[in-house]
Design a protein around this motif. Structure first.
Motif, PDB file in Angstrom:
ATOM      1  N   ARG A  21       0.862  -1.191   0.000  1.00  0.00           N
ATOM      2  CA  ARG A  21       0.000   0.000   0.000  1.00  0.00           C
ATOM      3  C   ARG A  21       0.893   1.233   0.000  1.00  0.00           C
ATOM      4  N   ASP A  22       0.685   2.108  -0.964  1.00  0.00           N
ATOM      5  CA  ASP A  22       1.500   3.329  -1.082  1.00  0.00           C
ATOM      6  C   ASP A  22       2.991   2.999  -1.095  1.00  0.00           C
ATOM      7  N   ARG A  23       3.348   1.941  -1.824  1.00  0.00           N
ATOM      8  CA  ARG A  23       4.739   1.509  -2.004  1.00  0.00           C
ATOM      9  C   ARG A  23       5.367   0.997  -0.712  1.00  0.00           C
ATOM     10  N   LYS A  24       4.542   0.632   0.251  1.00  0.00           N
ATOM     11  CA  LYS A  24       5.031   0.090   1.519  1.00  0.00           C
ATOM     12  C   LYS A  24       4.429  -1.295   1.758  1.00  0.00           C
ATOM     13  N   ALA A  25       5.200  -2.150   2.437  1.00  0.00           N
ATOM     14  CA  ALA A  25       4.660  -3.429   2.893  1.00  0.00           C
ATOM     15  C   ALA A  25       3.866  -3.161   4.163  1.00  0.00           C
ATOM     16  N   ALA A 250       8.118  -3.380  -5.068  1.00  0.00           N
ATOM     17  CA  ALA A 250       7.446  -4.322  -4.173  1.00  0.00           C
ATOM     18  C   ALA A 250       8.455  -5.229  -3.486  1.00  0.00           C
ATOM     19  N   ALA A 251       9.421  -5.740  -4.257  1.00  0.00           N
ATOM     20  CA  ALA A 251      10.447  -6.612  -3.672  1.00  0.00           C
ATOM     21  C   ALA A 251      11.267  -5.859  -2.634  1.00  0.00           C
ATOM     22  N   GLU A 252      11.596  -4.600  -2.907  1.00  0.00           N
ATOM     23  CA  GLU A 252      12.371  -3.806  -1.958  1.00  0.00           C
ATOM     24  C   GLU A 252      11.569  -3.492  -0.698  1.00  0.00           C
ATOM     25  N   ALA A 253      10.262  -3.264  -0.851  1.00  0.00           N
ATOM     26  CA  ALA A 253       9.418  -2.972   0.306  1.00  0.00           C
ATOM     27  C   ALA A 253       9.340  -4.169   1.252  1.00  0.00           C
ATOM     28  N   ILE A 254       9.311  -5.374   0.679  1.00  0.00           N
ATOM     29  CA  ILE A 254       9.231  -6.582   1.502  1.00  0.00           C
ATOM     30  C   ILE A 254      10.580  -6.901   2.132  1.00  0.00           C
TER      31      ILE A 254
END
Length: 313
Positions: A21-25, A250-254
């Motif tokens: 959501r909003d580029r955040k996990a 998405a991968a970086e946020a996770i």
């Protein structure tokens, strides 16, 4: 009477529901009894519920309004001396054992029920964000851990290994639970002070959670980070079409890592898991970017590999 009932045990189910959501996990939370954020949680009724997973899906929908997609069991949490398993209220005072589950969803809209909300995972574990420079909290956190170690070589070795404080050690993004447990053992998280019923003198930053839910969330985040490398579960968090930049974000946020752009893209192409749609996205803020989608087929099989995670040097 069941063996569990004879021993005074009640089984509860906890859900780690993660979305982007909003580029955040973000993790789906509800208000706990003490006002702190809590994971969706409910009891398992053996007389009513056919399976743990069915019960989990039903009460998460009842509490938050969301219907779960991908679900897998994490771990059974039953340690004494922690706020969970806590004794149940009333005269029975049964010991409560929690079975944790990880659930992923591409639906990150506002929760249909007002009390449920999406909470950024890295607000709860700020030391897990290793994108760019080290987080501001890291140096004082390591200093507090070092003071706690008090020269004990075994404790110091754990600090160096888990927080990669020397050039000889490499940060392992999957060891979220190990880092949280070390902070708990050192008395540096609010939950440790609460469980031991003593004032918190030095506490790590980040949002405390109700009961033992931050421990359960740490288990779920660590599992997801590790799973990205050998199963394409990231796509369970993505919309039907996406750009490769959105996939990398998405991968970086996770993972909490900064990934090398070109190496990531080459790695994605080598997996053969995505294909271009022939359409462009105008939502990038710059040049229109090509939209991709996941190939048709069952990505849960052993032949479907995870995505590359080439960290920046």
């Amino acid at each position: 009477m069941t063996p569990a009932a004879e021993q005074g045990i009640r089984i509860g189910l906890s859900a780690v529901v993660i979305a982007l959501r909003d580029r955040k996990a973000c993790v789906l939370t509800t208000p706990g009894d003490d006002g702190a954020a809590a994971l969706p949680f409910g009891p398992f009724d053996p007389a009513r519920d056919r399976t743990f997973e069915r019960a989990l899906r039903d009460f998460v929908t009842a509490q938050t309004g969301f219907r779960l997609g991908f679900v897998e069991q994490l771990y059974t949490f039953g340690d004494l001396g922690r706020a969970s398993p806590r004794a149940t209220p009333g005269p029975e005072r049964r010991r409560e054992v929690s079975v944790g589950y990880l659930a992923l969803t591409a639906d990150s809209a506002d929760a249909p029920l007002a009390e449920a909300r999406w909470t950024p995972v890295l607000d709860i574990f700020p030391w897990e964000d290793r994108r760019g420079d080290d987080p501001a909290c890291l140096a004082p956190l390591v200093a507090d851990l070092t003071a706690w170690a008090a020269g004990d070589p075994r404790r110091q070795a754990r600090i160096e290994t888990l927080f990669a404080t020397t050039p000889a050690h490499r940060w392992s993004e999957g060891r979220v639970l190990d880092r949280y447990e070390l902070l708990y053992e050192a008395g540096l998280v609010a939950e440790a002070a609460r469980d031991l019923d003593r004032p918190a003198l030095h506490t790590a930053p980040g949002r405390a959670m109700a009961s033992d839910h931050r421990r359960i969330l740490a288990t779920g985040l660590g599992r997801l980070r590790s799973k990205l490398k050998y199963r394409p579960v990231l796509f369970d968090l993505m919309p039907a079409t996406f750009t490769l930049s959105e996939l990398q974000t998405a991968a970086e946020a996770i993972t909490g890592l900064s990934l090398h752009k070109q190496n990531f893209r080459r790695g994605v192409e080598r997996t053969g898991l995505v294909q271009p749609t022939g359409r462009l996205s105008a939502a990038t803020g710059g040049r229109p970017a090509e939209l991709f989608r996941v190939i048709d087929g069952d990505l849960s099989t052993g032949e479907a590999l995870g995505l590359p995670l080439p960290a920046q040097r």
